[in-house]
Design an enzyme around this catalytic site. Structure first.
Site, PDB file in Angstrom:
ATOM      1  CE  LYS A   1      -1.051  -0.443   4.810  1.00 41.05           C
ATOM      2  NZ  LYS A   1      -0.149   0.339   5.520  1.00 41.05           N
TER       3      LYS A   1
ATOM      4  NE  ARG B   1      -0.337   0.663  11.946  1.00 47.23           N
ATOM      5  CZ  ARG B   1       0.469   1.213  11.254  1.00 47.23           C
ATOM      6  NH1 ARG B   1       0.276   2.500  10.703  1.00 47.23           N
ATOM      7  NH2 ARG B   1       1.456   0.286  10.498  1.00 47.23           N
TER       8      ARG B   1
ATOM      9  NE  ARG C   1       8.361  -3.694   4.280  1.00 49.96           N
ATOM     10  CZ  ARG C   1       7.203  -3.161   4.700  1.00 49.96           C
ATOM     11  NH1 ARG C   1       6.419  -2.845   3.815  1.00 49.96           N
ATOM     12  NH2 ARG C   1       6.883  -3.493   5.970  1.00 49.96           N
TER      13      ARG C   1
ATOM     14  NE  ARG D   1       9.359  -1.038   8.175  1.00 49.31           N
ATOM     15  CZ  ARG D   1       8.250  -0.703   7.928  1.00 49.31           C
ATOM     16  NH1 ARG D   1       7.729   0.141   6.800  1.00 49.31           N
ATOM     17  NH2 ARG D   1       7.038  -1.143   8.641  1.00 49.31           N
TER      18      ARG D   1
ATOM     19  NE  ARG E   1       4.293  -4.146  11.413  1.00 42.16           N
ATOM     20  CZ  ARG E   1       4.991  -3.764  10.188  1.00 42.16           C
ATOM     21  NH1 ARG E   1       5.796  -4.546   9.813  1.00 42.16           N
ATOM     22  NH2 ARG E   1       4.561  -2.774   9.365  1.00 42.16           N
TER      23      ARG E   1
HETATM   24  P1  AMP Z   1       4.290   1.450   8.843  1.00 46.36           P
HETATM   25  O1  AMP Z   1       5.749   2.137   8.261  1.00 46.36           O
HETATM   26  O2  AMP Z   1       2.975   2.166   8.524  1.00 46.36           O
HETATM   27  O3  AMP Z   1       4.214   0.234   8.752  1.00 46.36           O
HETATM   28  O4  AMP Z   1       4.501   1.963  10.453  1.00 46.36           O
HETATM   29  C1  AMP Z   1       5.651   1.577  11.121  1.00 46.36           C
HETATM   30  C2  AMP Z   1       5.395   1.490  12.710  1.00 46.36           C
HETATM   31  O5  AMP Z   1       5.091   2.874  13.122  1.00 46.36           O
HETATM   32  C3  AMP Z   1       4.394   0.824  13.253  1.00 46.36           C
HETATM   33  O6  AMP Z   1       4.469  -0.523  13.505  1.00 46.36           O
HETATM   34  C4  AMP Z   1       3.688   1.612  14.448  1.00 46.36           C
HETATM   35  O7  AMP Z   1       4.637   1.124  15.491  1.00 46.36           O
HETATM   36  C5  AMP Z   1       4.148   3.087  14.161  1.00 46.36           C
HETATM   37  N1  AMP Z   1       3.094   3.664  13.333  1.00 46.36           N
HETATM   38  C6  AMP Z   1       2.704   3.935  12.086  1.00 46.36           C
HETATM   39  N2  AMP Z   1       1.586   4.676  11.806  1.00 46.36           N
HETATM   40  C7  AMP Z   1       1.066   4.531  13.159  1.00 46.36           C
HETATM   41  C8  AMP Z   1      -0.229   5.058  13.536  1.00 46.36           C
HETATM   42  N3  AMP Z   1      -1.106   5.639  13.046  1.00 46.36           N
HETATM   43  N4  AMP Z   1      -0.296   4.986  14.974  1.00 46.36           N
HETATM   44  C9  AMP Z   1       0.516   4.432  15.792  1.00 46.36           C
HETATM   45  N5  AMP Z   1       1.753   4.068  15.369  1.00 46.36           N
HETATM   46  C10 AMP Z   1       1.933   3.996  14.222  1.00 46.36           C
END
Ligand code: AMP
Length: 220
Positions: free
Chosen positions: A16, A89, A130, A162, A173
């Site tokens: 996404k 989320r 990734r 990551r 997750r």
């Molecule tokens: P992502 O890159 O979107 O997969 O986000 C990586 C990490 O950032 C997630 O596993 C969360 O720990 C944190 N994170 C990202 N977006 C949010 C959100 N909307 N609320 C809280 N934590 C977030």
């Protein structure tokens, strides 16, 4: 012209982020990725970044108020549309977003949810491969590899895996996504504002499907 907000939904590794980036380039809409905002704070070693890093490393969500204030600031930028990747989320964050929306947007502005649907099995298969660059560009060693092994095509930076792409963290997750994310899809479905796309296709085909859906709704 009414403004549009398109929220991308999908499990981790659904692609996404890549699709949100492609849509942003084509439309000129601003992409807001809370994950990227946090990673930028971590790289800059800010107080917020140090706090967020502790949660991100464990695959946990960063606490609500911190995230909402970053989002509100981003939504105040000038743009004809916004693309969300990684927010909201859970129900609490959806509530926050609807409150921010009511405060700074007009009645005719619209929010759509766009689900990039991918099975758990496919997610687990994908995430191990990734790679990221500090500049924000995302690669996949099989589907979207960099031209030079281990280096970013855009800035030449060293690519890395990551912390939260490790198997145990991925399983957690996915659990969180199903438990907290799916009620949000139901909410948008009930509003007639859910667009569902098959995410188990080539990147270009997924993008084409997204553009066709948005154009059918006269949003692009
Ligand atoms: P992502 O890159 O979107 O997969 O986000 C990586 C990490 O950032 C997630 O596993 C969360 O720990 C944190 N994170 C990202 N977006 C949010 C959100 N909307 N609320 C809280 N934590 C977030």
């Amino acid at each position: 012209m009414p403004k549009t907000i398109v929220i991308f939904f999908g499990p981790p590794g659904s692609g996404k982020g890549t699709q949100a980036e492609m849509l942003a380039k084509l439309t000129g809409w601003k992409k807001i990725s809370t994950g990227d905002l946090f990673r930028a704070e971590i790289a800059a070693k800010t107080k917020l970044g140090i706090l967020a890093d502790r949660y991100i490393k464990q695959g946990k969500l960063v606490p609500g108020k911190v995230t909402a204030s970053l989002v509100e600031k981003s939504l105040k930028q000038k743009a004809s549309g916004f693309i969300f990747d990684g927010f909201p989320r859970n129900r609490g964050q959806l509530k926050e977003l609807l409150m921010i929306f009511a405060k700074i947007f007009k009645k005719k502005d619209q929010i759509y949810a766009l689900e990039v649907a991918v099975s758990d099995r496919e997610v687990k298969r994908r995430l191990g491969q990734r790679r990221l660059c500090a500049c924000g560009k995302v690669y996949h060693l099989a589907y979207n590899p960099p031209i030079n092994n281990g280096l970013c095509d855009i800035c030449g930076g060293q690519l890395f895996t990551r912390n939260d792409d490790k198997p145990k963290v991925i399983a957690h997750r996915l659990k969180v996504y199903h438990h907290d994310g799916e009620p949000l899809l139901d909410y948008f479905k009930k509003q007639g504002k859910l667009i569902k796309i098959n995410g188990e296709q080539a990147i270009a085909k997924i993008h084409k499907d997204i553009m066709e859906e948005l154009s059918g709704l006269k949003l692009v």
